[in-house]
Scaffold this active site. Structure first.
Site, short mmCIF file in Angstrom:
data_model
loop_
_atom_site.label_atom_id
_atom_site.label_comp_id
_atom_site.label_asym_id
_atom_site.label_seq_id
_atom_site.Cartn_x
_atom_site.Cartn_y
_atom_site.Cartn_z
N ASP A 110 0.84 -1.21 0.00
CA ASP A 110 0.00 0.00 0.00
C ASP A 110 0.87 1.25 0.00
O ASP A 110 2.04 1.22 0.41
CB ASP A 110 -0.90 0.03 1.24
CG ASP A 110 -1.88 -1.12 1.26
OD1 ASP A 110 -2.19 -1.66 0.19
OD2 ASP A 110 -2.33 -1.47 2.38
N1 URA Z 1 -1.32 -5.96 3.84
C1 URA Z 1 -1.82 -4.71 3.83
O1 URA Z 1 -2.89 -4.45 4.38
N2 URA Z 1 -1.11 -3.75 3.19
C2 URA Z 1 0.08 -3.96 2.58
O2 URA Z 1 0.68 -3.04 2.04
C3 URA Z 1 0.59 -5.27 2.62
C4 URA Z 1 -0.11 -6.26 3.25
#
Ligand code: URA
Length: 243
Positions: A110
């Site tokens: 993310d």
């Molecule tokens: N899980 C999430 O919620 N975000 C990420 O960036 C990676 C794994």
């Protein structure tokens, strides 16, 4: 392999552009200038410079990036700078069999997640590392809004149901590492999986960092935003399970 083909294969542009770089004297091989685009060199262990920048020949490129917060893993980001802007041009335009697309991120993190991201132009490596079938463990350091308790850890290990999927998903490992911190190991990579799992047990993610994939740990001396090549030992470590 001819020098112009070597440069082409490493992403330095069309063969004509590569020949131009060589003829203009911008390229050295093993420390000596070479202005002949057709000069032949063995590629095994070859190092060359282009406009003063040192470059090792790599049939396929394998790198790790310390992803900083505030970057998107997409080539066409919607709101934040793309992680691809952190890489030198040649890595972004390496030719594959059918197109020029450069290295790709192995899965996505993310925008606000930091940490270890693998990148490559080797399609089977990308598939092996990201497919849930191969169960490659990925370790996340999670900072939570509310205190972590034993019941939350138990439920994360047992499996929680995420909104759109009736099959529960469980952490391969989970431990509280502080009052507001836990370490979670997952072998799948569903959309926002860590955030949704933590929400499912009544807590909330305030900070997320990926510290390890398989046996490969994000190097402590690699600052956020920097990348480096993966060596033979790193690639072997990726095949090992996390301890
Ligand atoms: N899980 C999430 O919620 N975000 C990420 O960036 C990676 C794994």
């Amino acid at each position: 392999m001819q020098l112009q083909d070597i440069l082409f294969s490493q992403g330095f542009g069309t063969r004509r552009v590569c020949a131009g770089l060589i003829q203009l004297g911008h390229v050295t091989v093993a420390g000596a200038p070479c202005t002949d685009p057709g000069a032949e060199f063995p590629t095994e262990g070859l190092r060359f410079t282009v406009q003063g920048v040192d470059w090792p020949f790599a049939d396929k490129a394998y790198l790790l990036l310390h992803k900083p917060a505030g970057t998107e893993c997409s080539q066409k980001p919607s709101a934040w700078p793309s992680i691809y802007t952190l890489l030198p041009g040649p890595l972004r335009q390496r030719p594959t069999k059918s197109s020029i697309q450069g290295v790709q991120a192995v899965g996505r993190l993310d925008q606000d997640t930091t940490g270890l991201l693998l990148m490559s132009d080797d399609g089977s490596f990308i598939h092996r590392m990201s497919s849930p079938k191969h169960h490659v463990p990925k370790v996340y350091e999670v900072r939570t809004k509310h205190p972590v308790d034993a019941e939350q850890v138990r439920r994360l290990l047992e499996g929680v149901v995420l909104d759109d999927d009736p099959k529960p998903v469980a952490a391969a490992a989970c431990e509280a590492t502080g009052e507001l911190e836990l370490r979670l190991t997952l072998t799948e990579g569903k959309y926002h999986q860590v955030k949704r799992m933590i929400a499912a047990v009544g807590n909330r993610v305030e900070g997320l960092h990926r510290s390890r994939i398989g046996g490969l740990v994000l190097p402590a001396d690699l600052a956020a935003g920097r990348w480096r090549w993966l060596g033979v030992e790193d690639l072997a470590a990726l095949r090992e399970p996390s301890p």
